[in-house]
Design a protein around this motif. Structure first.
Motif, mmCIF file in Angstrom:
data_model
loop_
_atom_site.group_PDB
_atom_site.id
_atom_site.type_symbol
_atom_site.label_atom_id
_atom_site.label_comp_id
_atom_site.label_asym_id
_atom_site.label_seq_id
_atom_site.Cartn_x
_atom_site.Cartn_y
_atom_site.Cartn_z
ATOM 1 N N PRO A 45 -30.641 -11.535 6.359
ATOM 2 C CA PRO A 45 -29.322 -11.250 5.777
ATOM 3 C C PRO A 45 -28.406 -12.485 5.860
ATOM 4 N N ASP A 46 -28.650 -13.457 4.979
ATOM 5 C CA ASP A 46 -27.849 -14.677 5.014
ATOM 6 C C ASP A 46 -26.441 -14.393 4.514
ATOM 7 N N ARG A 47 -25.558 -15.323 4.806
ATOM 8 C CA ARG A 47 -24.147 -15.116 4.481
ATOM 9 C C ARG A 47 -23.914 -15.035 2.979
ATOM 10 N N GLY A 48 -24.695 -15.756 2.221
ATOM 11 C CA GLY A 48 -24.526 -15.697 0.775
ATOM 12 C C GLY A 48 -24.812 -14.306 0.229
ATOM 13 N N SER A 49 -25.894 -13.675 0.706
ATOM 14 C CA SER A 49 -26.230 -12.331 0.253
ATOM 15 C C SER A 49 -25.187 -11.311 0.712
ATOM 16 N N LEU A 50 -24.733 -11.457 1.946
ATOM 17 C CA LEU A 50 -23.731 -10.525 2.455
ATOM 18 C C LEU A 50 -22.400 -10.685 1.720
ATOM 19 N N LEU A 54 -34.659 -6.361 10.609
ATOM 20 C CA LEU A 54 -34.050 -5.119 10.156
ATOM 21 C C LEU A 54 -32.803 -4.804 10.991
ATOM 22 N N GLY A 55 -32.864 -5.122 12.284
ATOM 23 C CA GLY A 55 -31.688 -4.924 13.130
ATOM 24 C C GLY A 55 -30.530 -5.829 12.729
ATOM 25 N N ASP A 56 -30.866 -7.043 12.302
ATOM 26 C CA ASP A 56 -29.812 -7.950 11.824
ATOM 27 C C ASP A 56 -29.122 -7.379 10.587
ATOM 28 N N TRP A 57 -29.903 -6.761 9.699
ATOM 29 C CA TRP A 57 -29.322 -6.110 8.519
ATOM 30 C C TRP A 57 -28.379 -4.982 8.937
ATOM 31 N N HIS A 58 -28.818 -4.176 9.886
ATOM 32 C CA HIS A 58 -27.996 -3.052 10.329
ATOM 33 C C HIS A 58 -26.668 -3.541 10.907
ATOM 34 N N VAL A 59 -26.742 -4.585 11.747
ATOM 35 C CA VAL A 59 -25.529 -5.116 12.369
ATOM 36 C C VAL A 59 -24.580 -5.669 11.311
ATOM 37 N N ALA A 60 -25.131 -6.427 10.353
ATOM 38 C CA ALA A 60 -24.296 -7.038 9.320
ATOM 39 C C ALA A 60 -23.632 -5.986 8.441
ATOM 40 N N GLN A 73 -16.904 -15.603 9.525
ATOM 41 C CA GLN A 73 -17.034 -14.199 9.879
ATOM 42 C C GLN A 73 -16.966 -13.334 8.636
ATOM 43 N N LEU A 74 -17.534 -12.164 8.757
ATOM 44 C CA LEU A 74 -17.532 -11.232 7.639
ATOM 45 C C LEU A 74 -16.216 -10.480 7.607
ATOM 46 N N HIS A 75 -15.736 -10.221 6.411
ATOM 47 C CA HIS A 75 -14.488 -9.490 6.243
ATOM 48 C C HIS A 75 -14.780 -8.049 5.845
ATOM 49 N N ARG A 76 -13.943 -7.167 6.340
ATOM 50 C CA ARG A 76 -14.112 -5.750 6.049
ATOM 51 C C ARG A 76 -13.998 -5.510 4.542
ATOM 52 N N VAL A 77 -14.862 -4.664 4.040
ATOM 53 C CA VAL A 77 -14.876 -4.361 2.606
ATOM 54 C C VAL A 77 -13.940 -3.192 2.349
ATOM 55 N N GLU A 78 -12.971 -3.411 1.487
ATOM 56 C CA GLU A 78 -12.078 -2.342 1.043
ATOM 57 C C GLU A 78 -12.043 -2.361 -0.463
ATOM 58 N N SER A 79 -12.456 -1.287 -1.065
ATOM 59 C CA SER A 79 -12.496 -1.240 -2.527
ATOM 60 C C SER A 79 -11.092 -1.277 -3.093
ATOM 61 N N GLN A 124 -20.819 -4.298 10.228
ATOM 62 C CA GLN A 124 -19.603 -5.110 10.231
ATOM 63 C C GLN A 124 -18.857 -4.987 8.909
ATOM 64 N N LEU A 125 -19.601 -4.880 7.810
ATOM 65 C CA LEU A 125 -18.976 -4.690 6.513
ATOM 66 C C LEU A 125 -18.507 -3.250 6.297
ATOM 67 N N GLU A 126 -18.899 -2.356 7.208
ATOM 68 C CA GLU A 126 -18.545 -0.937 7.132
ATOM 69 C C GLU A 126 -19.046 -0.314 5.829
ATOM 70 N N LEU A 127 -20.303 -0.644 5.492
ATOM 71 C CA LEU A 127 -20.942 -0.074 4.307
ATOM 72 C C LEU A 127 -22.067 0.857 4.748
ATOM 73 N N PRO A 128 -22.156 2.057 4.178
ATOM 74 C CA PRO A 128 -23.251 2.969 4.524
ATOM 75 C C PRO A 128 -24.574 2.454 3.977
ATOM 76 N N PHE A 129 -25.651 2.654 4.742
ATOM 77 C CA PHE A 129 -26.966 2.168 4.311
ATOM 78 C C PHE A 129 -28.039 3.170 4.737
#
Length: 456
Positions: free
Chosen positions: A392-397, A428-434, A318-324, A437-442
């Motif tokens: 949006p593979d896991r390696g890129s994310l 493109l929808g997969d990118w938006h969802v991913a 699973q993806l983990h939330r990004v906190e700077s 989840q990372l809570e990054l603006p795009f």
């Protein structure tokens, strides 16, 4: 976080990797290397980062909360048990109190377990582990965190390795018995102050001289503290019936209280203090044992003789939330970077003077080099350009998340398709969802104005 908790989490990570295989730790290793220090310091920094990422730090907080609540439950049970001993010893006052039966009720079980604990401490160092296991079990249940189950085995192994488990158990056991004895003493004094008790001794095979000797021997130490001891005449007379004189009742009551205090409360108090002292001194000498399996393999990764990239582990489920982890005071400037763009797309676009171009990350070497640079010079604003025609593979994310943690603020630029092509809506929808989840603006437009000025 205390030194004990740091070592505890480090041991937990080591056991987890020993049973489930190496964790994905490229970013953790990079941050540990950039922070510097000796090998134990880097191993602990790596473990703390992994524990924070995987939720073990929060699990430790929940476990400690559960441990305190479990300790409170055991303390309440000890107080209730001590009170029960006092009530069982004196009864309701309707019948005379057999002094040695009362003494056995108050001190018998305590002294048997005290002797058993002392023998176990000398010969094995493990006696009393059943109470310790009960406390650990209660702590885990009250923590209500599935990840907390990994913490108890790590704590036990760490304490056993440094021979601190006997002192930790000793503090627990003796402190709980001290509470029980204090509770018994308080209830005993309360009952003696509010009810009229008569005291006798009874026997079939022993003589009066035996009881006189035992009574005076037990009362020798309490008498040094000012507690009275019944006279020989009082002891002889109490063998036939409870003496109905005030001085005899007070002498027997003072003798009983003094014996409980000297042989019940004081030994547990001294032993609890001694175990606590040994625990504190031993805890201060805790250190990381680099000879343990798992730590030797980290030496080359955390203190490499020559820089190398190593092997990527499997991506997390699973993806983990990004906190700077970078503050505005630490960061400076703006940076644009692209991930795996093909040759058909011209790059970079025209950039303002104060925005730097980090190029295209298309190899492990380029990624590693940029991450090492960002660990030393984190940017205030980072824009990451991605081609949404790729999945949006896991390696890129994971790379996007790692880059985002190296900057104060991050935005993702989802590039438009080249002329004559169309973007796949599902991809493109997969990118938006991913990215959500990372809570990054795009956005699909270039954030150049934001890179230059810090606002849109």
């Amino acid at each position: 976080m205390t030194e004990l908790n740091t070592l505890w989490l480090t041991e937990t990570i080591r056991l987890r990797e020993a049973h489930a295989g190496p964790l994905e730790d490229q970013e953790a290793n990079r941050l540990a290397r950039s922070a510097g220090g000796d090998l134990p310091t880097r191993i602990q920094r790596r473990a703390l980062w992994l524990a924070e990422r995987d939720g073990l730090s929060d699990a430790l907080k929940h476990w400690l909360q559960g441990a305190r609540l479990a300790l409170l439950v055991l303390a309440v049970l000890s107080v209730i048990s001590g009170a029960g001993l006092a009530f069982a010893a004196l009864g309701d006052g309707q019948m005379p109190v057999n002094v040695f039966w009362a003494l056995g009720s108050l001190l018998g079980l305590n002294l048997i377990l005290l002797l058993s604990w002392a023998l176990g401490l000398v010969f094995a160092g493990e006696h009393g582990a059943s109470l310790g296991r009960l406390w650990l079990w209660l702590s885990e249940k009250l923590a209500r965190d599935a990840k907390a189950a990994q913490l108890a085995p790590a704590l036990i192994l760490m304490l056993q390795r440094h021979k601190l488990n006997r002192w930790a158990i000793g503090v627990l056991v003796n402190s709980l018995w001290l509470l029980a004895m204090l509770s018994a003493l308080v209830i005993l004094l309360t009952l003696l102050a509010t009810r009229r008790y008569g005291f006798v001794w009874e026997t079939t095979i022993l003589g009066a001289d035996t009881f006189i000797s035992v009574t005076q021997a037990l009362g020798a130490l309490p008498s040094l503290l000012g507690f009275s001891v019944p006279t020989v005449e009082m002891i002889r007379a109490s063998g036939d019936a409870a003496l109905n004189i005030e001085s005899a009742r007070q002498a027997w009551a003072a003798w009983l209280v003094g014996v409980l205090l000297v042989y019940g409360v004081v030994p547990r108090l001294l032993l609890a203090g001694f175990c606590l002292w040994r625990w504190k001194t031993g805890q201060a000498s805790l250190h990381l044992d680099l000879n343990l399996p798992g730590y030797a393999q980290l030496r080359e990764r955390l203190m490499p003789t020559s820089e190398r990239l190593g092997i990527s582990d499997a991506a997390p489920e699973q993806l983990h939330r990004v906190e700077s982890g970078v503050s505005d005071q630490q960061s400076d400037g703006a940076l644009l970077v692209a991930i795996e763009l093909d040759d058909q797309r011209p790059w970079p676009p025209p950039l303002p003077k104060n925005v730097s171009n980090a190029g295209i990350l298309d190899s492990r070497e380029s990624r590693h080099k940029l991450l090492e640079q960002l660990s030393r010079f984190p940017p205030a604003r980072l824009a990451i350009a991605c081609d949404p025609r790729r999945s949006p593979d896991r390696g890129s994310l994971a790379l996007i998340a790692e880059l985002a943690r190296s900057a104060s603020a991050t935005r993702i630029w989802l590039l438009q398709a080249p002329p004559g092509e169309a973007l796949d809506a599902e991809r493109l929808g997969d990118w938006h969802v991913a990215l959500q989840q990372l809570e990054l603006p795009f956005a699909d437009c270039a954030p150049l104005n934001w890179l230059e000025t810090g606002h849109d």
